[in-house]
Design an enzyme around this catalytic site. Sequence first.
Site, PDB file in Angstrom:
ATOM      1  N   LYS A   1      -1.681  10.431 -12.522  1.00 31.47           N
ATOM      2  CA  LYS A   1      -2.424  10.538 -13.794  1.00 31.47           C
ATOM      3  C   LYS A   1      -3.932  10.412 -13.540  1.00 31.47           C
ATOM      4  O   LYS A   1      -4.726  11.220 -14.018  1.00 31.47           O
ATOM      5  CB  LYS A   1      -1.978   9.438 -14.785  1.00 31.47           C
ATOM      6  CG  LYS A   1      -0.474   9.423 -15.053  1.00 31.47           C
ATOM      7  CD  LYS A   1      -0.079   8.354 -16.056  1.00 31.47           C
ATOM      8  CE  LYS A   1      -0.263   6.921 -15.564  1.00 31.47           C
ATOM      9  NZ  LYS A   1       0.630   6.535 -14.446  1.00 31.47           N
TER      10      LYS A   1
ATOM     11  N   ARG B   1       1.830   3.304 -23.973  1.00 32.62           N
ATOM     12  CA  ARG B   1       2.896   2.922 -23.041  1.00 32.62           C
ATOM     13  C   ARG B   1       4.098   2.319 -23.760  1.00 32.62           C
ATOM     14  O   ARG B   1       5.068   1.943 -23.088  1.00 32.62           O
ATOM     15  CB  ARG B   1       2.340   1.867 -22.090  1.00 32.62           C
ATOM     16  CG  ARG B   1       2.054   2.369 -20.683  1.00 32.62           C
ATOM     17  CD  ARG B   1       1.416   1.235 -19.942  1.00 32.62           C
ATOM     18  NE  ARG B   1       1.591   1.303 -18.544  1.00 32.62           N
ATOM     19  CZ  ARG B   1       0.658   1.724 -17.695  1.00 32.62           C
ATOM     20  NH1 ARG B   1      -0.490   2.163 -18.142  1.00 32.62           N
ATOM     21  NH2 ARG B   1       0.877   1.687 -16.410  1.00 32.62           N
TER      22      ARG B   1
ATOM     23  N   ARG C   1      -1.980   3.929  -1.343  1.00 32.37           N
ATOM     24  CA  ARG C   1      -3.237   4.224  -2.057  1.00 32.37           C
ATOM     25  C   ARG C   1      -4.358   3.243  -1.677  1.00 32.37           C
ATOM     26  O   ARG C   1      -4.146   2.052  -1.539  1.00 32.37           O
ATOM     27  CB  ARG C   1      -2.983   4.136  -3.557  1.00 32.37           C
ATOM     28  CG  ARG C   1      -4.259   4.212  -4.390  1.00 32.37           C
ATOM     29  CD  ARG C   1      -3.987   4.380  -5.849  1.00 32.37           C
ATOM     30  NE  ARG C   1      -3.114   3.383  -6.396  1.00 32.37           N
ATOM     31  CZ  ARG C   1      -2.628   3.440  -7.636  1.00 32.37           C
ATOM     32  NH1 ARG C   1      -2.941   4.445  -8.422  1.00 32.37           N
ATOM     33  NH2 ARG C   1      -1.850   2.489  -8.089  1.00 32.37           N
TER      34      ARG C   1
ATOM     35  N   ARG D   1      -5.505  -2.195  -4.756  1.00 33.51           N
ATOM     36  CA  ARG D   1      -5.161  -2.948  -5.966  1.00 33.51           C
ATOM     37  C   ARG D   1      -4.133  -4.024  -5.649  1.00 33.51           C
ATOM     38  O   ARG D   1      -3.234  -3.802  -4.855  1.00 33.51           O
ATOM     39  CB  ARG D   1      -4.601  -1.985  -7.025  1.00 33.51           C
ATOM     40  CG  ARG D   1      -5.683  -1.398  -7.886  1.00 33.51           C
ATOM     41  CD  ARG D   1      -5.226  -0.265  -8.745  1.00 33.51           C
ATOM     42  NE  ARG D   1      -3.998  -0.483  -9.490  1.00 33.51           N
ATOM     43  CZ  ARG D   1      -3.453   0.410 -10.300  1.00 33.51           C
ATOM     44  NH1 ARG D   1      -4.044   1.586 -10.473  1.00 33.51           N
ATOM     45  NH2 ARG D   1      -2.340   0.158 -10.950  1.00 33.51           N
TER      46      ARG D   1
ATOM     47  N   ARG E   1       6.920  -2.471 -12.134  1.00 36.20           N
ATOM     48  CA  ARG E   1       6.156  -1.449 -12.866  1.00 36.20           C
ATOM     49  C   ARG E   1       7.054  -0.264 -13.226  1.00 36.20           C
ATOM     50  O   ARG E   1       6.951   0.290 -14.324  1.00 36.20           O
ATOM     51  CB  ARG E   1       4.948  -1.004 -12.027  1.00 36.20           C
ATOM     52  CG  ARG E   1       3.890  -2.100 -11.951  1.00 36.20           C
ATOM     53  CD  ARG E   1       2.871  -1.874 -10.844  1.00 36.20           C
ATOM     54  NE  ARG E   1       2.101  -0.658 -10.991  1.00 36.20           N
ATOM     55  CZ  ARG E   1       1.320  -0.166 -10.036  1.00 36.20           C
ATOM     56  NH1 ARG E   1       1.200  -0.795  -8.876  1.00 36.20           N
ATOM     57  NH2 ARG E   1       0.639   0.940 -10.245  1.00 36.20           N
TER      58      ARG E   1
HETATM   59  P1  AP5 Z   1      -2.833   8.109  -8.931  1.00 35.48           P
HETATM   60  O1  AP5 Z   1      -3.506   9.332  -9.459  1.00 35.48           O
HETATM   61  O2  AP5 Z   1      -3.682   6.922  -8.628  1.00 35.48           O
HETATM   62  O3  AP5 Z   1      -1.590   7.727  -9.872  1.00 35.48           O
HETATM   63  P2  AP5 Z   1      -1.549   7.094 -11.322  1.00 35.48           P
HETATM   64  O4  AP5 Z   1      -0.467   7.799 -12.081  1.00 35.48           O
HETATM   65  O5  AP5 Z   1      -2.908   7.065 -11.944  1.00 35.48           O
HETATM   66  O6  AP5 Z   1      -1.019   5.650 -10.920  1.00 35.48           O
HETATM   67  P3  AP5 Z   1      -1.409   4.189 -11.383  1.00 35.48           P
HETATM   68  O7  AP5 Z   1      -0.755   3.279 -10.388  1.00 35.48           O
HETATM   69  O8  AP5 Z   1      -2.869   4.033 -11.580  1.00 35.48           O
HETATM   70  O9  AP5 Z   1      -0.642   4.115 -12.722  1.00 35.48           O
HETATM   71  P4  AP5 Z   1      -0.177   2.878 -13.449  1.00 35.48           P
HETATM   72  O10 AP5 Z   1       0.273   3.503 -14.711  1.00 35.48           O
HETATM   73  O11 AP5 Z   1       0.819   2.029 -12.765  1.00 35.48           O
HETATM   74  O12 AP5 Z   1      -1.459   1.933 -13.460  1.00 35.48           O
HETATM   75  P5  AP5 Z   1      -2.504   1.559 -14.581  1.00 35.48           P
HETATM   76  O13 AP5 Z   1      -3.792   1.319 -13.912  1.00 35.48           O
HETATM   77  O14 AP5 Z   1      -2.444   2.495 -15.736  1.00 35.48           O
HETATM   78  O15 AP5 Z   1      -2.026   8.534  -7.614  1.00 35.48           O
HETATM   79  C1  AP5 Z   1      -1.360   7.558  -6.821  1.00 35.48           C
HETATM   80  C2  AP5 Z   1      -1.551   7.896  -5.327  1.00 35.48           C
HETATM   81  O16 AP5 Z   1      -0.854   9.103  -5.035  1.00 35.48           O
HETATM   82  C3  AP5 Z   1      -3.012   8.130  -4.928  1.00 35.48           C
HETATM   83  O17 AP5 Z   1      -3.228   7.570  -3.641  1.00 35.48           O
HETATM   84  C4  AP5 Z   1      -3.167   9.663  -4.887  1.00 35.48           C
HETATM   85  O18 AP5 Z   1      -4.092  10.068  -3.913  1.00 35.48           O
HETATM   86  C5  AP5 Z   1      -1.743  10.114  -4.544  1.00 35.48           C
HETATM   87  N1  AP5 Z   1      -1.366  11.358  -5.235  1.00 35.48           N
HETATM   88  C6  AP5 Z   1      -1.702  11.740  -6.512  1.00 35.48           C
HETATM   89  N2  AP5 Z   1      -1.156  12.940  -6.801  1.00 35.48           N
HETATM   90  C7  AP5 Z   1      -0.447  13.316  -5.684  1.00 35.48           C
HETATM   91  C8  AP5 Z   1       0.343  14.477  -5.360  1.00 35.48           C
HETATM   92  N3  AP5 Z   1       0.533  15.480  -6.243  1.00 35.48           N
HETATM   93  N4  AP5 Z   1       0.903  14.512  -4.124  1.00 35.48           N
HETATM   94  C9  AP5 Z   1       0.734  13.501  -3.222  1.00 35.48           C
HETATM   95  N5  AP5 Z   1      -0.016  12.383  -3.462  1.00 35.48           N
HETATM   96  C10 AP5 Z   1      -0.596  12.307  -4.686  1.00 35.48           C
HETATM   97  O19 AP5 Z   1      -1.892   0.164 -15.121  1.00 35.48           O
HETATM   98  C11 AP5 Z   1      -1.910  -1.010 -14.340  1.00 35.48           C
HETATM   99  C12 AP5 Z   1      -1.372  -2.170 -15.159  1.00 35.48           C
HETATM  100  O20 AP5 Z   1      -2.229  -2.396 -16.308  1.00 35.48           O
HETATM  101  C13 AP5 Z   1       0.017  -1.993 -15.770  1.00 35.48           C
HETATM  102  O21 AP5 Z   1       1.058  -2.319 -14.842  1.00 35.48           O
HETATM  103  C14 AP5 Z   1      -0.051  -2.947 -16.969  1.00 35.48           C
HETATM  104  O22 AP5 Z   1       0.115  -4.289 -16.563  1.00 35.48           O
HETATM  105  C15 AP5 Z   1      -1.480  -2.771 -17.454  1.00 35.48           C
HETATM  106  N6  AP5 Z   1      -1.618  -1.722 -18.482  1.00 35.48           N
HETATM  107  C16 AP5 Z   1      -2.370  -0.582 -18.379  1.00 35.48           C
HETATM  108  N7  AP5 Z   1      -2.287   0.145 -19.501  1.00 35.48           N
HETATM  109  C17 AP5 Z   1      -1.464  -0.515 -20.336  1.00 35.48           C
HETATM  110  C18 AP5 Z   1      -0.961  -0.252 -21.646  1.00 35.48           C
HETATM  111  N8  AP5 Z   1      -1.291   0.876 -22.313  1.00 35.48           N
HETATM  112  N9  AP5 Z   1      -0.123  -1.169 -22.198  1.00 35.48           N
HETATM  113  C19 AP5 Z   1       0.226  -2.298 -21.553  1.00 35.48           C
HETATM  114  N10 AP5 Z   1      -0.198  -2.610 -20.306  1.00 35.48           N
HETATM  115  C20 AP5 Z   1      -1.041  -1.725 -19.691  1.00 35.48           C
END
Ligand code: AP5
Length: 218
Positions: free
Chosen positions: A13, A88, A127, A161, A172
């Site tokens: 994402k 979410r 990552r 992270r 997660r």
């Molecule tokens: P990346 O693009 O970083 O993936 P992402 O989907 O953004 O993953 P996140 O881990 O950031 O998502 P998340 O939803 O767990 O975390 P968030 O910060 O929102 O890609 C991942 C890796 O793969 C990278 O190294 C990239 O280079 C590689 N890659 C990408 N595309 C690829 C491809 N096509 N092929 C190969 N490699 C690829 O949330 C963190 C925490 O915050 C949550 O656990 C929760 O506690 C809290 N939180 C956040 N939002 C909310 C909410 N709305 N409600 C409640 N809690 C929340």
Amino acid sequence: MNIILLGPPGAGKGTQAKLLESSRGMVQLSTGDMLRAEVKSGSALGARAKSLMEAGELVPDDLVIGIIANRIDEPDCRNGFILDGFPRTVAQAEALDQMLAEKKMDLDSVIEMKVDDKALTARITGRFTCAACGEGYHEEFKRPAKDGVCDKCGSTEFSRRKDDNAETVKSRLAAYHEQTAPILPYYEKKGLLRQVDGMASMEEVSRQIEAVLDEAAG
Ligand code: AP5
């Protein structure tokens, strides 16, 4: 155009939101990044979120809904935004609908990025990020051109992270399947849901998302 990128942790994402910022001038609204900034600043809100995030659990709905409501009011969002990591839960999706209706804004598309759980663990544990400019990398799939040096800003400092470990990834993913996946039918009923193959290369995923947005723009 206002869209949601929806998918499990590590689906790509953030990677695709950054590409859309460059290609379309839209703004990325990542609740994960916003919450990490709150934790770093030592705010009361960050203190409420910290232990939940480190355990891989969702933070309370009221907290993230408040953050997004404030952010959407900022002028840059008028050029179009990409919600990354929000909503979410069904309660967050309903709150978003209400928020957008009050602000007379539309939601144009909800794009689900489909990726196998096994691939997600490899993506997350490999990552790392430039500590200076935030550029994202991966040990296998996106290495810097020169090892140990950021392609974008030349920094040699990188960070990982706290929640990017195999144990937390399990929580997660469970949170995604139990609390977030139920919003897929919510958007399907509204006719907004589209799917892309998140298992494809970053370039191919980007092509598929651009095609969805071209279609939504008519
Ligand atoms: P990346 O693009 O970083 O993936 P992402 O989907 O953004 O993953 P996140 O881990 O950031 O998502 P998340 O939803 O767990 O975390 P968030 O910060 O929102 O890609 C991942 C890796 O793969 C990278 O190294 C990239 O280079 C590689 N890659 C990408 N595309 C690829 C491809 N096509 N092929 C190969 N490699 C690829 O949330 C963190 C925490 O915050 C949550 O656990 C929760 O506690 C809290 N939180 C956040 N939002 C909310 C909410 N709305 N409600 C409640 N809690 C929340």
